[in-house]
Design a protein around this motif. Structure first.
Motif, PDB file in Angstrom:
ATOM      1  N   VAL A 117       0.844  -1.190   0.000  1.00  0.00           N
ATOM      2  CA  VAL A 117       0.000   0.000   0.000  1.00  0.00           C
ATOM      3  C   VAL A 117       0.879   1.240   0.000  1.00  0.00           C
ATOM      4  O   VAL A 117       1.951   1.240   0.587  1.00  0.00           O
ATOM      5  CB  VAL A 117      -0.953   0.078   1.223  1.00  0.00           C
ATOM      6  N   SER A 118       0.438   2.272  -0.682  1.00  0.00           N
ATOM      7  CA  SER A 118       1.107   3.557  -0.586  1.00  0.00           C
ATOM      8  C   SER A 118       0.158   4.470   0.168  1.00  0.00           C
ATOM      9  O   SER A 118      -0.979   4.104   0.439  1.00  0.00           O
ATOM     10  CB  SER A 118       1.409   4.112  -1.972  1.00  0.00           C
ATOM     11  N   ALA A 119       0.639   5.666   0.494  1.00  0.00           N
ATOM     12  CA  ALA A 119      -0.203   6.591   1.246  1.00  0.00           C
ATOM     13  C   ALA A 119      -1.470   6.906   0.453  1.00  0.00           C
ATOM     14  O   ALA A 119      -2.487   7.259   1.028  1.00  0.00           O
ATOM     15  CB  ALA A 119       0.564   7.860   1.566  1.00  0.00           C
ATOM     16  N   GLU A 120      -1.429   6.783  -0.868  1.00  0.00           N
ATOM     17  CA  GLU A 120      -2.592   7.156  -1.678  1.00  0.00           C
ATOM     18  C   GLU A 120      -3.531   6.001  -1.968  1.00  0.00           C
ATOM     19  O   GLU A 120      -4.728   6.181  -2.074  1.00  0.00           O
ATOM     20  CB  GLU A 120      -2.155   7.776  -3.005  1.00  0.00           C
ATOM     21  N   LYS A 121      -2.994   4.800  -2.170  1.00  0.00           N
ATOM     22  CA  LYS A 121      -3.913   3.708  -2.506  1.00  0.00           C
ATOM     23  C   LYS A 121      -3.265   2.351  -2.291  1.00  0.00           C
ATOM     24  O   LYS A 121      -2.082   2.246  -1.993  1.00  0.00           O
ATOM     25  CB  LYS A 121      -4.394   3.846  -3.949  1.00  0.00           C
ATOM     26  N   ALA A 129       4.522   1.835   1.565  1.00  0.00           N
ATOM     27  CA  ALA A 129       5.386   2.701   0.770  1.00  0.00           C
ATOM     28  C   ALA A 129       4.954   4.148   0.927  1.00  0.00           C
ATOM     29  O   ALA A 129       3.783   4.426   1.145  1.00  0.00           O
ATOM     30  CB  ALA A 129       5.307   2.299  -0.691  1.00  0.00           C
TER      31      ALA A 129
END
Lengths: 140, 287
Positions: free
Chosen positions: A10-14, A81
């Protein structure tokens, strides 16, 4: 049947990736690590670089991440991430431009440049290009 | 015709108000969709980091991070997330009422409180109270950035690390659905270990690279930041949803009011006509 481990990226956005994999490669701070199923619990920070998920012998999913955290449980691998991009989605032109810009900033001797930021940007751009490069080589 | 001039002006003024509320409703509806998407986009990250922290709370690390140790509570910190603008129904007042309840509870227990606010409504509300306001940010807009709130989080974490506060809470609105927003107050620090998952019982610990202190410092601060950020985005989505609902009911009320006034106006007009006719008839009869 080969053993698999559940992988979440996962990233901070999705959410970028979620599924089973045979092995995961990630750029840990102390060097690249490869995680197989039933690995001992591990937590480490990640440097900018390529995370590669090996789903099967033929199927690999490469991602570029700009740093983050890796958590390993015997049956679960989580990559948190800061930003994550699929290797094939990397914008080569933008990365080259960012690299050139950072290099220029670093060679500026006037002293009104934030070296830490420029250096981080340079590393970021170089690792993006390297990830893309490796992705293409494997593809051909 | 001179009849009901006041009523007519009143009707037209309500019609103008209705136009405004209807426009605000539509703006809020489109903004809500965007803020809701943003909220859902960041949910996986905060969910995953929450999961890792939960695992971590059950590990038996050789290094005990202060965020994981609970101590006697003499003073607590509170971060209140509110909206920047009003006209969103009872959203902020519900949250403040709940917060006040908690503040009273603490006061009775002899616990002092340091407050940090995000959003203009919160800072104006809490500066009127006799609370110790240690930090505030506002005007973050519809697309808040993590950098904007890192500052006040750091204030609170520093207070915690120096031992000036012993617990940290966050108060914000939880987005249940478009019609319902629920004010919640959650404990951020010290991190509480909740129910144990089946497969990670027993005595175990992580391997930390490079070392436990480095990794935990980074991870736990990240965790707090992600929770506060998530609270902020949720509150934003709540604000738009609440505004949309409030403006819809305002438009509906204006419609009802206009209907009623129109009826009164018509009756008055009718009465005036009837009176005029009867006067004319009476006059004609007299001739």
């Amino acid at each position: 049947m080969t053993m698999t481990v559940h992988v979440d990226i996962v990233s901070a956005e999705k959410e970028i990736f979620s599924g089973l994999a045979e092995m995961v490669f990630a750029p840990a701070e102390l060097g690249e690590v490869g995680i197989s199923p039933r690995h001992a619990p591990l937590i480490t920070r990640l440097s900018p670089g390529e995370v590669r998920v090996k789903v099967s012998e033929k199927e690999h999913y490469p991602f570029y991440i700009s740093g983050g955290i890796l958590e390993v449980q015997p049956h679960l691998v989580t990559v948190l991430a800061d930003t994550a991009i699929r290797a094939k989605d990397i914008d080569e032109a933008a990365a080259i431009a960012a690299k050139a810009e950072a290099e220029e900033a670093l060679s500026d001797k006037s002293g009104n440049v934030d070296y830490a930021t420029a250096q981080a940007q340079l590393l970021d751009a170089i690792m993006q290009l390297r990830t893309l490069d490796r992705y293409r080589k494997r593809g051909e | 015709m001179a009849v009901g001039k006041e009523i007519r002006t009143k009707i037209s003024s309500i019609k103008n108000t209705q136009k405004i509320t209807r426009a605000m409703e539509m703006v809020a509806a489109s903004k809500m969709r965007k803020t809701k998407d943003r909220m859902q986009a960041t949910r996986p990250y905060s969910k995953k980091i929450g999961q890792i922290i939960k695992h971590l709370a059950h590990a038996n690390p050789e290094y005990k991070h202060p965020f994981l140790i609970s101590r006697e509570t003499k003073r607590v910190g509170l971060i209140v997330v509110s909206s920047d603008r009003g006209l969103c129904g009872g959203l902020n007042s519900n949250l403040f009422r709940k917060t006040l309840g908690k503040l009273v509870e603490w006061e009775n227990a002899g616990i002092e409180v340091d407050v940090c606010t995000i959003g203009t409504k919160g800072s104006s509300f809490f500066s009127n109270l006799k609370t110790n306001l240690v930090g505030q940010v506002s005007k973050l807009g519809d697309v808040p950035h993590l950098q904007d709130i890192v500052g006040i989080i750091k204030i609170m974490l520093d207070l915690y690390n120096e031992g000036k506060i012993d617990q940290l809470y966050i108060a914000n609105n939880d987005f249940v659905n478009t019609m319902t927003q629920r004010p919640v107050i959650e404990q951020l620090l010290p991190i509480i270990a909740s129910d144990i998952e089946e497969n990670i019982k027993g005595h175990w610990d992580y391997i930390y690279e490079p070392d436990a202190k480095d990794v935990l410092d980074y991870l736990l601060v990240r965790y707090i930041e992600s929770i506060v950020y998530q609270g902020l985005v949720e509150n934003n989505a709540c604000e738009q949803a609440a505004r949309m609902v409030a403006m819809k009911s305002a438009s509906d009320n204006a419609g009802n009011l206009i209907g009623e006034l129109q009826l009164v106006y018509n009756k008055a007009r009718q009465a005036a006509i009837t009176q005029e006719i009867s006067e004319i008839v009476a006059g004609a009869a007299a001739v």
